[in-house]
Design an enzyme around this catalytic site. Sequence first.
Site, PDB file in Angstrom:
ATOM      1  N   ASP A  92     -38.023   3.668  46.578  1.00 22.80           N
ATOM      2  CA  ASP A  92     -37.185   2.539  46.172  1.00 22.80           C
ATOM      3  C   ASP A  92     -37.315   1.518  47.299  1.00 22.80           C
ATOM      4  O   ASP A  92     -36.838   1.741  48.412  1.00 22.80           O
ATOM      5  CB  ASP A  92     -35.719   2.982  46.004  1.00 22.80           C
ATOM      6  CG  ASP A  92     -34.875   1.872  45.388  1.00 22.80           C
ATOM      7  OD1 ASP A  92     -35.298   0.712  45.456  1.00 22.80           O
ATOM      8  OD2 ASP A  92     -33.795   2.179  44.857  1.00 22.80           O
ATOM      9  N   ILE A  94     -36.028  -1.429  47.910  1.00 22.06           N
ATOM     10  CA  ILE A  94     -34.714  -1.843  48.442  1.00 22.06           C
ATOM     11  C   ILE A  94     -33.669  -1.195  47.549  1.00 22.06           C
ATOM     12  O   ILE A  94     -33.481  -1.622  46.401  1.00 22.06           O
ATOM     13  CB  ILE A  94     -34.518  -3.373  48.427  1.00 22.06           C
ATOM     14  CG1 ILE A  94     -35.600  -4.080  49.242  1.00 22.06           C
ATOM     15  CG2 ILE A  94     -33.120  -3.733  48.963  1.00 22.06           C
ATOM     16  CD1 ILE A  94     -35.474  -5.611  49.264  1.00 22.06           C
ATOM     17  N   ASP A  95     -33.026  -0.158  48.031  1.00 27.03           N
ATOM     18  CA  ASP A  95     -31.914   0.390  47.262  1.00 27.03           C
ATOM     19  C   ASP A  95     -30.679  -0.405  47.678  1.00 27.03           C
ATOM     20  O   ASP A  95     -30.330  -0.455  48.867  1.00 27.03           O
ATOM     21  CB  ASP A  95     -31.718   1.887  47.533  1.00 27.03           C
ATOM     22  CG  ASP A  95     -30.660   2.443  46.597  1.00 27.03           C
ATOM     23  OD1 ASP A  95     -30.858   2.368  45.373  1.00 27.03           O
ATOM     24  OD2 ASP A  95     -29.610   2.895  47.083  1.00 27.03           O
ATOM     25  N   THR A  97     -30.278  -3.614  45.773  1.00 26.18           N
ATOM     26  CA  THR A  97     -30.849  -4.965  45.585  1.00 26.18           C
ATOM     27  C   THR A  97     -29.750  -6.014  45.406  1.00 26.18           C
ATOM     28  O   THR A  97     -29.868  -7.130  45.911  1.00 26.18           O
ATOM     29  CB  THR A  97     -31.826  -4.970  44.385  1.00 26.18           C
ATOM     30  OG1 THR A  97     -32.852  -4.012  44.647  1.00 26.18           O
ATOM     31  CG2 THR A  97     -32.462  -6.319  44.177  1.00 26.18           C
ATOM     32  N   ASP A 226     -33.735   6.224  43.516  1.00 23.81           N
ATOM     33  CA  ASP A 226     -32.490   5.885  44.235  1.00 23.81           C
ATOM     34  C   ASP A 226     -32.102   7.026  45.189  1.00 23.81           C
ATOM     35  O   ASP A 226     -31.425   6.794  46.183  1.00 23.81           O
ATOM     36  CB  ASP A 226     -31.303   5.717  43.271  1.00 23.81           C
ATOM     37  CG  ASP A 226     -31.482   4.585  42.269  1.00 23.81           C
ATOM     38  OD1 ASP A 226     -31.855   3.492  42.692  1.00 23.81           O
ATOM     39  OD2 ASP A 226     -31.213   4.811  41.065  1.00 23.81           O
TER      40      ASP A 226
END
Length: 279
Positions: A92, A94-95, A97, A226
């Site tokens: 992921d 950018i977990d 966002t 995630d």
Amino acid sequence: MANPTEDHFFKVALRMVDRAGTLVRDAFEQPTSNVETKSSNTDLVTETDKAVEELLIRGLSKEFPDHKFIGEESVSGGQKVELTDAPTWIIDPIDGTTNFVHRIPLIGICVGLAIKKQLRAGIVYNPITRELFSAQKGKGAFKNGFPIHVSKTEELNKAVICTSLGIHNLKTLGEPWLDNALANQKKTVLAGVRGHRAFGSAAINMVYVAQGSIDAYVEYGLHCWDIAAAAMILKEAGKPFNLMGRTVLCAGTPSLAKELSSALTHVEMETEGDAIQED
Ligand code: IPD
């Protein structure tokens, strides 16, 4: 047991994540631009998410041409979620966002590694706070090189828990799901929980459980990207896990997990593939 091959995989991934961190930090310091929506109005993606995923996949596949990838943005672009026995990086970029878009500094670059369908390594890096959480199977969990552990809290009335409404579920599960989610919040309050937090990133919620700041975390409707990297860290800090289950309920102690679980009305979710129970 020492495993030089996996140590090499892990070191290369750490190097890539560090590069990705610079990219995210630079973007975070600029005004927000280029926000698009994906499956719903609450499911966001930015140029930075895409650039980070590309950087990680390009860098790792150059070093390890036979490795496979499951990446959030590649899956959004139509790629299938397929976990085989091959070494597979679950990413992921950018977990959190939505946090990134709103410049809230609670985000994680997440890179997990599964081999033969079992998690072997996980990295969650918040480049804004410069917190690097990492773990390799059997070696413990670390934050910036120091060991971390889950909390010892046994009772809900002494626990601070993370929950999230996960509002994207409204689109697929409708209002009954929302009623249940709100009712669950109420149930934990009535059960005497010490406090609720919602950090807007599943990975950050989980590594906060791993480091013992948060005693438990529950959320429905997540994806393997995630949670894979943070699940490895959490496992090494003391917790079992189902990677493809789309639900996270984790706590520092089994008795707290049990008490929290029995206070809630659970939502059945279809798994993302075969259930993979990590112990
Ligand atoms: C989201 C975050 C959020 C969770 C959502 C996820 P993203 O990931 O983890 O906390 O509630 O379910 O999709 O889209 O920011 O990578």
